[in-house]
Design a protein around this motif. Structure first.
Motif, mmCIF file in Angstrom:
data_model
loop_
_atom_site.group_PDB
_atom_site.id
_atom_site.type_symbol
_atom_site.label_atom_id
_atom_site.label_comp_id
_atom_site.label_asym_id
_atom_site.label_seq_id
_atom_site.Cartn_x
_atom_site.Cartn_y
_atom_site.Cartn_z
ATOM 1 N N LEU A 291 36.654 44.083 -37.056
ATOM 2 C CA LEU A 291 35.549 44.723 -36.359
ATOM 3 C C LEU A 291 34.969 43.705 -35.380
ATOM 4 N N GLY A 292 35.282 43.853 -34.100
ATOM 5 C CA GLY A 292 34.971 42.816 -33.122
ATOM 6 C C GLY A 292 33.996 43.258 -32.055
ATOM 7 N N GLY A 293 33.457 42.266 -31.339
ATOM 8 C CA GLY A 293 32.561 42.518 -30.224
ATOM 9 C C GLY A 293 33.311 42.946 -28.976
ATOM 10 N N ASP A 294 32.546 43.159 -27.925
ATOM 11 C CA ASP A 294 33.079 43.639 -26.657
ATOM 12 C C ASP A 294 33.828 42.518 -25.945
ATOM 13 N N PRO A 295 35.147 42.651 -25.723
ATOM 14 C CA PRO A 295 35.891 41.587 -25.044
ATOM 15 C C PRO A 295 35.444 41.371 -23.609
ATOM 16 N N ALA A 296 34.849 42.378 -22.989
ATOM 17 C CA ALA A 296 34.419 42.247 -21.595
ATOM 18 C C ALA A 296 33.219 41.319 -21.439
ATOM 19 N N LEU A 297 32.534 41.019 -22.530
ATOM 20 C CA LEU A 297 31.351 40.161 -22.464
ATOM 21 C C LEU A 297 31.696 38.683 -22.499
ATOM 22 N N LEU A 298 32.958 38.353 -22.728
ATOM 23 C CA LEU A 298 33.345 36.963 -22.934
ATOM 24 C C LEU A 298 33.786 36.281 -21.655
ATOM 25 N N PRO A 299 33.344 35.040 -21.448
ATOM 26 C CA PRO A 299 33.898 34.255 -20.343
ATOM 27 C C PRO A 299 35.334 33.861 -20.658
ATOM 28 N N PRO A 300 36.138 33.566 -19.634
ATOM 29 C CA PRO A 300 37.564 33.277 -19.855
ATOM 30 C C PRO A 300 37.820 32.108 -20.803
ATOM 31 N N ASP A 301 36.901 31.131 -20.841
ATOM 32 C CA ASP A 301 37.173 29.964 -21.674
ATOM 33 C C ASP A 301 36.995 30.242 -23.165
ATOM 34 N N LEU A 302 36.554 31.457 -23.524
ATOM 35 C CA LEU A 302 36.421 31.805 -24.932
ATOM 36 C C LEU A 302 37.511 32.777 -25.386
ATOM 37 N N GLU A 303 38.570 32.867 -24.604
ATOM 38 C CA GLU A 303 39.670 33.751 -24.986
ATOM 39 C C GLU A 303 40.347 33.224 -26.242
ATOM 40 N N ASP A 304 40.737 34.140 -27.114
ATOM 41 C CA ASP A 304 41.279 33.758 -28.412
ATOM 42 C C ASP A 304 42.391 34.718 -28.797
ATOM 43 N N ASP A 305 43.489 34.193 -29.295
ATOM 44 C CA ASP A 305 44.615 35.051 -29.660
ATOM 45 C C ASP A 305 44.855 35.079 -31.165
ATOM 46 N N SER A 306 43.897 34.602 -31.959
ATOM 47 C CA SER A 306 44.148 34.514 -33.398
ATOM 48 C C SER A 306 44.246 35.891 -34.049
ATOM 49 N N TRP A 307 43.533 36.904 -33.518
ATOM 50 C CA TRP A 307 43.655 38.238 -34.096
ATOM 51 C C TRP A 307 45.033 38.823 -33.793
ATOM 52 N N ALA A 308 45.525 38.599 -32.579
ATOM 53 C CA ALA A 308 46.853 39.102 -32.222
ATOM 54 C C ALA A 308 47.929 38.464 -33.095
ATOM 55 N N LYS A 309 47.756 37.195 -33.417
ATOM 56 C CA LYS A 309 48.737 36.524 -34.274
ATOM 57 C C LYS A 309 48.624 36.993 -35.717
ATOM 58 N N ALA A 310 47.400 37.290 -36.153
ATOM 59 C CA ALA A 310 47.201 37.719 -37.540
ATOM 60 C C ALA A 310 47.636 39.160 -37.769
ATOM 61 N N TRP A 311 47.530 39.982 -36.743
ATOM 62 C CA TRP A 311 47.754 41.419 -36.878
ATOM 63 C C TRP A 311 49.095 41.771 -37.532
ATOM 64 N N PRO A 312 50.227 41.198 -37.103
ATOM 65 C CA PRO A 312 51.505 41.570 -37.733
ATOM 66 C C PRO A 312 51.585 41.159 -39.199
ATOM 67 N N ARG A 313 50.767 40.200 -39.608
ATOM 68 C CA ARG A 313 50.817 39.731 -40.995
ATOM 69 C C ARG A 313 49.922 40.552 -41.915
ATOM 70 N N MET A 314 49.133 41.437 -41.344
ATOM 71 C CA MET A 314 48.352 42.370 -42.151
ATOM 72 C C MET A 314 49.276 43.510 -42.533
ATOM 73 N N ASP A 315 49.711 43.487 -43.776
ATOM 74 C CA ASP A 315 50.813 44.359 -44.201
ATOM 75 C C ASP A 315 50.361 45.567 -45.000
ATOM 76 N N GLY A 316 49.053 45.828 -45.001
ATOM 77 C CA GLY A 316 48.543 47.029 -45.658
ATOM 78 C C GLY A 316 47.837 47.912 -44.639
ATOM 79 N N TRP A 317 47.009 48.825 -45.125
ATOM 80 C CA TRP A 317 46.179 49.632 -44.223
ATOM 81 C C TRP A 317 45.375 48.684 -43.346
ATOM 82 N N LYS A 318 45.254 48.985 -42.034
ATOM 83 C CA LYS A 318 44.510 48.086 -41.152
ATOM 84 C C LYS A 318 43.985 48.848 -39.952
ATOM 85 N N ARG A 319 42.883 48.351 -39.407
ATOM 86 C CA ARG A 319 42.321 48.850 -38.166
ATOM 87 C C ARG A 319 41.800 47.650 -37.367
ATOM 88 N N TRP A 320 41.891 47.784 -36.043
ATOM 89 C CA TRP A 320 41.349 46.785 -35.120
ATOM 90 C C TRP A 320 40.377 47.530 -34.206
#
Length: 394
Positions: A291-320
């Motif tokens: 459950l995340g905040g609005d990506p449009a509110l972030l400056p470019p230097d706060l970009e983060d890919d940890s959710w994208a990397k974690a997503w495939p490893r969530m092997d049960g019911w999931k929502r983003w």
């Protein structure tokens, strides 16, 4: 996809003393407006819980003699726990929001907010929990939900969510992890500051926080559900149904706790970077909500890919899910309290009322679905009732 990594600003505002105890400078005086305008006369109040049950609250101090604190190795690991439980309405006495010393420490680190409220106002915030309340009898014990706050934030920052989950029929354990907040009051009048802050930022070892909190959760579950429970009402907990949610690093800690302890059945990460990667083996098919905040509110230097990397490893019911207009503080009490004194946090333009309603509704429905087996159609896809909530498709 961008996501917030904001940890805390102004970490050096409080002077950390030997042993992690903190001396707090007085924040700027709150602005007092003309009659009828926000100012120091406003009595702050948490939103009323949405569930049918009264809310009781106990405070528990736990010490793990088998484990040294990761930030102050001369000390045993300590936790302060607010235990919320369904209670008989009207019993007990009103529970305080926080101590005055904790409120002072908090406002030093919250910058501009300290110009709109005083520590006395924050400490006197009206809650809906009651100390010494009689537990509500039920046919079956209640599922347990552990709440872990963001880095430098106290457990009180998630009080609105804790009270609401309790009113819906859960026992909630909100944690203060020693030496990880601006200031937390421990027995003996000790105000412990953020010793961790001076250690994890210079060497970029912030993952140590979520690793340590995962061990805290295992210790907590042992003390709440073991053969000799530390809490007087432990009998009302269903040890077979345990969930965890957290904000920021507390949300990342929910995943770390699930990876470390099979007893945690479901988890929610509210806008937290996964500084500790999820294991390649996944979470054993257990459900997880991002459950995340609005990506449009972030400056470019706060970009983060940890959710994208974690997503495939969530092997049960999931929502983003992401929430348009909500910034990092939006998952805490601060926006809804800020609304009451005319303070809009620049990082979260969505109103406090909408922020807290969305946070409570989606978190509560997630646990209703996965710990109680109740229908939760809100989680099935976008709804006109919540236009701010975006279902990310991966």
């Amino acid at each position: 996809m961008k996501k917030i990594i904001r940890m805390a600003a102004g970490l050096a505002a409080g002077l950390v003393l030997a042993g992690g105890q903190v001396a707090v400078a007085a924040p700027p005086a709150a602005q007092v407006g003309a009659e009828g305008t926000p100012g120091s006369a406003v009595r702050l109040e948490l939103p009323r819980p949405t569930g049918p049950f009264g809310v009781g609250r106990d405070t528990l101090h736990l010490v793990d003699p088998a484990r040294k604190d990761p930030w102050v190795p001369t000390a045993d690991r300590e936790l302060m726990v607010s235990l919320y439980y369904p209670a008989v309405a009207g019993t007990g006495t009103p529970a305080p929001y926080t101590t005055l010393d904790e409120a002072r420490a908090l406002l030093v680190d919250r910058g501009e907010l300290g110009r709109h409220v005083t520590p006395e106002q924050v400490a006197a915030t009206r809650t809906h929990a009651r100390e010494g309340a009689v537990p509500r009898r039920a046919r079956a014990p209640y599922p347990l939900i552990v709440l872990s706050p963001g880095f430098t934030l106290p457990r009180s920052s998630l009080s609105t969510l804790a009270e609401d989950l309790t009113s819906r029929g859960y026992v909630v354990a909100a944690l203060d992890h020693a030496y990880e907040s601006d200031g937390t009051t421990f027995p003996g009048g000790r105000l412990l500051g953020c010793s961790a802050c001076t250690q994890v930022f210079p060497d970029r070892s912030i993952g140590r926080v979520s690793d340590a909190r995962a061990l805290d959760v295992t210790f907590l579950l042992d003390r709440l559900t073991g053969d000799r429970p530390a809490w007087r009402h432990s009998r009302i907990i269903d040890a077979r149904k345990v969930g965890m949610a957290g904000h920021s690093i507390g949300g990342a800690s929910a995943a770390a706790a699930m990876a470390a302890d099979r007893r945690v059945d479901a988890g929610v990460n509210m806008d937290g970077t996964f500084f500790t990667p999820l294991p390649e083996t996944g979470l054993g098919g257990r459900p997880f909500l991002l459950l995340g905040g609005d990506p449009a509110l972030l400056p470019p230097d706060l970009e983060d890919d940890s959710w994208a990397k974690a997503w495939p490893r969530m092997d049960g019911w999931k929502r983003w899910l992401t929430v348009t207009g909500m910034g990092h503080p939006g998952f805490t009490d601060w926006p809804v309290l800020g609304d009451q004194v005319g303070y809009a946090h620049p990082e979260t333009p969505l109103s406090g009322t909408r922020s807290e309603r969305i946070t409570r509704a989606y978190t509560g429905d997630f646990f209703d679905r996965h710990l109680k087996g109740l229908p939760a159609p809100r989680l099935d896809g976008p709804t006109a009732a919540d236009p701010e909530v975006v279902f990310e498709r991966r």
